[in-house]
Each structure stands twice: as structure tokens, then as C-alpha cells.
Design a protein around this motif. Structure first.
Motif: not given
Length: 354
Positions: A245, A247, A251, A296, A302-303, A306-307, A310, A321
Motif C-alpha cells: 500500500g 497513500f 490518487t 492499495f 480510493q483505499i 478498495k478495502i 474486498q 498493509a
């Protein structure tokens, strides 16, 4: 998604302690400095309210952490609440009795925060180092996890195996602060490993290092199916998801900053595995960092997306991460911790709370 009661998934970090040259500055820090930074990162993660911190095991000069229990013991003394786990212990090439004693000691030092993620190991340098044959790769793991689980339950044990001396009414000390040490099996993509974790009734930690997360769903299904068929209840079959990951505020900024380090990391790993050391192209990186992939990298929003995507797919209890690979400067790791703790974790926990 499986209906598992929880108060929001755990959010954490892990490190393998790799020592690589910063591709931007060309500088490489010492093993001692790397160790100090790992300990400081764990302290910051604890203070920021993250739930778990993991330390990996490698026996190479280009990694700083060959003894996770020692590093975690140091971390235990400057942290208060964060769980401390190996990530992973190469269980095939370590004596299970020694492993249990080390982590039971860590558990006492940390007032019950020790855990173990055990795996067969992606690298094999520990086999010749400790006198084991790679032909016994799987058999060693099977025997050692069987013994470890018995040690975890019993103060005295009588046991016979193939790869180590027998135990005759042996005292297993010290006993941990917790009733038993939590143990997870690390799985990279092997169905048999997922099935074994389920049958044993231990947690499974799944490494998602790229590609479409959907391709890992069959492993999760195999794990839970095997566990239930073996008589375990779904609530005890804990699932963790791990991945690389990075961050940043946006993005685009995250991708621009991360690309040199991520490309550096994969070039480095591929050289270690004898696959050549060519750099990853920016086009390949952009594909790996797309919104529907397992990498990630991105803005906090955005993160989070994604999490949660999932989570809908896997229904897992933990996300960890790895944010310090490829020579990334310590300052950038600290910034990543702040974003994870303040802008990502609160939303994820809220949206996964039942």
C-alpha cells in the motif's frame, strides 16, 4: 458475504524489513537504522490507534529482521495496545518448541498481545541455513504446525515426529498471558494451504499482492468449507487480507510518488529469485494500480473503496498493509500511517461494523 458478527475489521501494518537503495537518492540505510525505523513505525502505529503490527522473517543480508520475536519484544516495551505478530514465521525451518517459548515470552512481556502468522516461506534460504532439505518443504510445515498446536494447548506433552527428537512428558514453559497464542496460516495462493488452515481451525492470512481480488475468492471458500466440515464454527475461522500500500492526498499523487519505489521493489525481488532485474514499466504499474485490483495505492477515498469492495467479497476480520518497501523514505511511511489511521481506518471500521 458471510454473516460474521464484528465491531469493524482490524486495521494494521506489517514489514519484512527489506533494505534497498532509495531509487531517487541512491542511498541505502544500515540494518541498524532500518531496525530503529521499524520500531518507531510500530510506536507511531500504536499511538495512532491501529490494531496490529507485523514483522516478517528473512535470513539474508538485504533484510534486517531474521528474528521477529526479538524485534517485537523491543516494540512491546514502547507500545501499549497494538497486537504484535510475526508476518510470517517460516514454520518449516524453526523448532516449534523454541517458537512457542519465544512468543509465549513476548505475550507475557506485552500483556497478551502476541500472535503468530506461520507460513512455508516464499524464500528458501532458511532451509540450508538450519540444516533442512527443501524436498521436505511441505512435510516439515505439516509436522511443525501439528506440534505447535499441541504445545499451545498443553503444559506437558508427549510427542513423536519424524524431523525432531521426541518429547516425553516435557514441560512447555513459559505459558503465555493469553490462554492460547493466536495463530494464523499465511497463504499466497495454494488451495491445499487454505484447506489445511480450515481443517486446523486456525486463522488464514491471505497475501493479495496484485491482480483481480476475485481470483482469491475460491481460496477463501475452500478455507471456510474445510473448517466447517472439520467441525469448526464460522466465527472462529478468522480471515486476514494483506497487501502492498501507499497513500497520498490524491490518487494521482500516490501513483506518481509510489511508482519508482514499487518498480524498484519488484526489480529487486525478481533479481533475488533469478528472474532478471528489469524495471516495471509505468504502463504495467498503472494497470496494477487500477481501481479494481488488489494493489492499495491511492487517495484515502480510493483505499477505503478498495478495502470495502474486498470486504464485500471476502468478509474478512483484518486488513494489513505493507507500506515501507522499495527504499521508501521514513518520512513517507510516517505520512502513510497518519492517512491510514485518520482518514481510512475510521470509515472502514464504521462501514464494516455489525
Amino acid at each position: 458475504m458471510p454473516k460474521i458478527e464484528n465491531s469493524g475489521i482490524e486495521i494494521g501494518l506489517y514489514t519484512l524489513g527489506d533494505i534497498e537503495a532509495d531509487p531517487v537518492t541512491g542511498k541505502t540505510i544500515s540494518a541498524g537504522q532500518r531496525m530503529k525505523e521499524i520500531i518507531e513505525v510500530a510506536k507511531l502505529a500504536d499511538e495512532a490507534g491501529l490494531d496490529v503490527f507485523g514483522v516478517g522473517e528473512h535470513h539474508r543480508l538485504d533484510y534486517a529482521t531474521s528474528s521477529p520475536s526479538v524485534v517485537l519484544a523491543a516494540i512491546a516495551q514502547i507500545t501499549k495496545r497494538i497486537k504484535l505478530t510475526s508476518a510470517t514465521t517460516v514454520l518449516s525451518t524453526i523448532d516449534p518448541v523454541r517458537l512457542f517459548e519465544d512468543f509465549a515470552t513476548l505475550d507475557l512481556l506485552s500483556d497478551g498481545r502476541a500472535e503468530i502468522i506461520a507460513g512455508r516461506g516464499a524464500f528458501i534460504e532458511s532451509f540450508p541455513l538450519f540444516g533442512y532439505d527443501t524436498n521436505d518443504y511441505d512435510a516439515l510445515f505439516s509436522e511443525n504446525i501439528d506440534l505447535f498446536l499441541k504445545l499451545n494447548k498443553n503444559e506437558r506433552i508427549t510427542w513423536d515426529g519424524h524431523f525432531r527428537s521426541p518429547l516425553r512428558n516435557a514441560e512447555i514453559a513459559p505459558r503465555p498471558f493469553q490462554k492460547e497464542l493466536p495463530i494464523w496460516v499465511g497463504v499466497g495462493g495454494t488451495p491445499n494451504s487454505a484447506i489445511r488452515a480450515g481443517r486446523l481451525g486456525v486463522g488464514m492470512t491471505l497475501a493479495l499482492l496484485g491482480g483481480d481480488p476475485m481470483r482469491f475468492k475460491p481460496l477463501v471458500d475452500l478455507y471456510r468449507k474445510a473448517g466447517i466440515e472439520a467441525g469448526h464454527v464460522l466465527e472462529d475461522l478468522k480471515l486476514g487480507i494483506t497487501g502492498h500500500g501507499y497513500f497520498s492526498k490524491t490518487t494521482q499523487q500516490a501513483k506518481d510518488e509510489y511508482y519508482p519505489y514499487y518498480s524498484n521493489y519488484w526489480s529487486y525481488v525478481n533479481r533475488q529469485r533469478g528472474m532478471g532485474g528489469g524495471r516495471m514499466s509505468r504502463a504495467d504499474f498503472e494497470q496494477m494500480a487500477a481501481p479494481d485490483t488488489a494493489l492499495f495505492v491511492g487517495s484515502p477515498q480510493q483505499i477505503v473503496e478498495k478495502i470495502l469492495q474486498q470486504y464485500e467479497l471476502f468478509g474478512h476480520q483484518r486488513f494489513m498493509a505493507q507500506i515501507d518497501i522499495g527504499g521508501i523514505p521514513f518520512k513517507k511511511v510516517v505520512e502513510g500511517i497518519e492517512l491510514l489511521a485518520t482518514e481510512i481506518a475510521p470509515i472502514v471500521r464504521k462501514d464494516t461494523r455489525k
